[in-house]
Design a protein around this motif. Sequence first.
Motif, PDB file in Angstrom:
ATOM      1  N   TYR A  89       0.840  -1.192   0.000  1.00  0.00           N
ATOM      2  CA  TYR A  89       0.000   0.000   0.000  1.00  0.00           C
ATOM      3  C   TYR A  89       0.882   1.252   0.000  1.00  0.00           C
ATOM      4  O   TYR A  89       1.850   1.343   0.752  1.00  0.00           O
ATOM      5  N   PHE A  90       0.504   2.193  -0.852  1.00  0.00           N
ATOM      6  CA  PHE A  90       1.226   3.456  -0.940  1.00  0.00           C
ATOM      7  C   PHE A  90       0.278   4.625  -0.690  1.00  0.00           C
ATOM      8  O   PHE A  90      -0.834   4.666  -1.215  1.00  0.00           O
ATOM      9  N   CYS A  91       0.786   5.563   0.070  1.00  0.00           N
ATOM     10  CA  CYS A  91       0.133   6.852   0.227  1.00  0.00           C
ATOM     11  C   CYS A  91       0.897   7.865  -0.631  1.00  0.00           C
ATOM     12  O   CYS A  91       2.124   7.782  -0.745  1.00  0.00           O
ATOM     13  N   ALA A  92       0.179   8.785  -1.229  1.00  0.00           N
ATOM     14  CA  ALA A  92       0.822   9.828  -2.034  1.00  0.00           C
ATOM     15  C   ALA A  92       0.133  11.159  -1.796  1.00  0.00           C
ATOM     16  O   ALA A  92      -1.041  11.205  -1.420  1.00  0.00           O
ATOM     17  N   SER A  93       0.871  12.222  -2.034  1.00  0.00           N
ATOM     18  CA  SER A  93       0.264  13.545  -1.932  1.00  0.00           C
ATOM     19  C   SER A  93       0.753  14.419  -3.076  1.00  0.00           C
ATOM     20  O   SER A  93       1.841  14.209  -3.630  1.00  0.00           O
ATOM     21  N   VAL A  94      -0.068  15.365  -3.449  1.00  0.00           N
ATOM     22  CA  VAL A  94       0.225  16.283  -4.564  1.00  0.00           C
ATOM     23  C   VAL A  94      -0.317  17.655  -4.228  1.00  0.00           C
ATOM     24  O   VAL A  94      -1.381  17.766  -3.617  1.00  0.00           O
ATOM     25  N   TYR A  95       0.395  18.685  -4.669  1.00  0.00           N
ATOM     26  CA  TYR A  95      -0.221  20.002  -4.674  1.00  0.00           C
ATOM     27  C   TYR A  95      -0.945  20.112  -6.004  1.00  0.00           C
ATOM     28  O   TYR A  95      -0.315  20.240  -7.061  1.00  0.00           O
ATOM     29  N   ASN A  96      -2.233  20.009  -5.949  1.00  0.00           N
ATOM     30  CA  ASN A  96      -3.043  20.056  -7.156  1.00  0.00           C
ATOM     31  C   ASN A  96      -3.695  21.407  -7.312  1.00  0.00           C
ATOM     32  O   ASN A  96      -4.321  21.913  -6.390  1.00  0.00           O
ATOM     33  N   HIS A  97      -3.541  21.966  -8.471  1.00  0.00           N
ATOM     34  CA  HIS A  97      -4.265  23.187  -8.804  1.00  0.00           C
ATOM     35  C   HIS A  97      -4.491  23.162 -10.297  1.00  0.00           C
ATOM     36  O   HIS A  97      -3.594  22.761 -11.048  1.00  0.00           O
ATOM     37  N   GLU A 103       4.426  17.192  -9.282  1.00  0.00           N
ATOM     38  CA  GLU A 103       4.619  15.750  -9.141  1.00  0.00           C
ATOM     39  C   GLU A 103       3.974  15.244  -7.864  1.00  0.00           C
ATOM     40  O   GLU A 103       3.773  15.992  -6.909  1.00  0.00           O
ATOM     41  N   ALA A 104       3.677  13.945  -7.850  1.00  0.00           N
ATOM     42  CA  ALA A 104       3.191  13.286  -6.655  1.00  0.00           C
ATOM     43  C   ALA A 104       4.377  12.797  -5.827  1.00  0.00           C
ATOM     44  O   ALA A 104       5.380  12.350  -6.376  1.00  0.00           O
TER      45      ALA A 104
ATOM     46  N   TYR B  33      -1.611  15.812 -18.241  1.00  0.00           N
ATOM     47  CA  TYR B  33      -0.201  15.689 -17.868  1.00  0.00           C
ATOM     48  C   TYR B  33       0.203  14.224 -17.896  1.00  0.00           C
ATOM     49  O   TYR B  33      -0.588  13.342 -17.552  1.00  0.00           O
ATOM     50  N   LEU B  34       1.440  13.991 -18.257  1.00  0.00           N
ATOM     51  CA  LEU B  34       1.974  12.627 -18.320  1.00  0.00           C
ATOM     52  C   LEU B  34       3.277  12.559 -17.530  1.00  0.00           C
ATOM     53  O   LEU B  34       4.051  13.530 -17.481  1.00  0.00           O
ATOM     54  N   PHE B  35       3.507  11.409 -16.933  1.00  0.00           N
ATOM     55  CA  PHE B  35       4.675  11.232 -16.068  1.00  0.00           C
ATOM     56  C   PHE B  35       5.297   9.854 -16.298  1.00  0.00           C
ATOM     57  O   PHE B  35       4.605   8.899 -16.647  1.00  0.00           O
ATOM     58  N   TRP B  36       6.590   9.787 -16.065  1.00  0.00           N
ATOM     59  CA  TRP B  36       7.274   8.515 -15.884  1.00  0.00           C
ATOM     60  C   TRP B  36       7.873   8.508 -14.483  1.00  0.00           C
ATOM     61  O   TRP B  36       8.583   9.446 -14.091  1.00  0.00           O
TER      62      TRP B  36
END
Lengths: 115, 115
Positions: A89-97, A103-104, B33-36
């Motif tokens: 399990y992974f948690c991720a965060s992003v500054y989304n606007h 990036e996450a 948006y696209l990411f690697w």
Amino acid sequence: NAGVTQTPKFQVLKTGQSMTLQCAQDMNHNSMYWYRQDPGMGLRLIYYSASEGTTDKGEVPNGYNVSRLNKREFSLRLESAAPSQTSVYFCASVYNHVGTNTEAFFGQGTRLTVV
Amino acid sequence: AQTVTQSQPEMSVQEAETVTLSCTYDTSESDYYLFWYKQPPSRQMILVIRQEAYKQQNATENRFSVNFQKAAKSFSLKISDSQLGDAAMYFCAYRSPDSNYQLIWGAGTKLIIKP
């Protein structure tokens, strides 16, 4: 410079037991996510929180619940663990606007085994 | 719904050679948006490169570059002068620019570097 902190790193549960995975970020990000990673299937979204106070189901929400406790913390709860929930399990965060391509950032992952 | 496909479960390349990892996606949106991302055995998810769909110029980060073909909905990653440290799982990801903010992931490609 902690970034995304996820606990625990490893956990073994018996079928039917419950547990909560904790996630906290210190980057003032508005959006947070919980994913599970299974071999050959990439990352599948369980739940996400686009902003504080909101949560939404992802692709595989069954058997899970989440709480966005505040802007920093987003927890994932397994009420009655099943062997099918054995995963990383992974948690991720992003500054989304809207209009931004940020990036996450990810936690280190939790390897959960349900026996 | 958007989907991301990585058709190569595993690729191998000789050290110092060039390798290209494939990614295709399906979307009806015009802006995205696209990411690697790279995932070494440590499980840490590391951003390799990102691309905005409105930019025609392909993104480049040192030895890593992309071939972004918007009409074909293709986003391949080229790694030049492959190094042993490049060995990892590589994931392609798509993100909508709207308030949904979901990240959609491919299944991943395992890259093996032969010394």
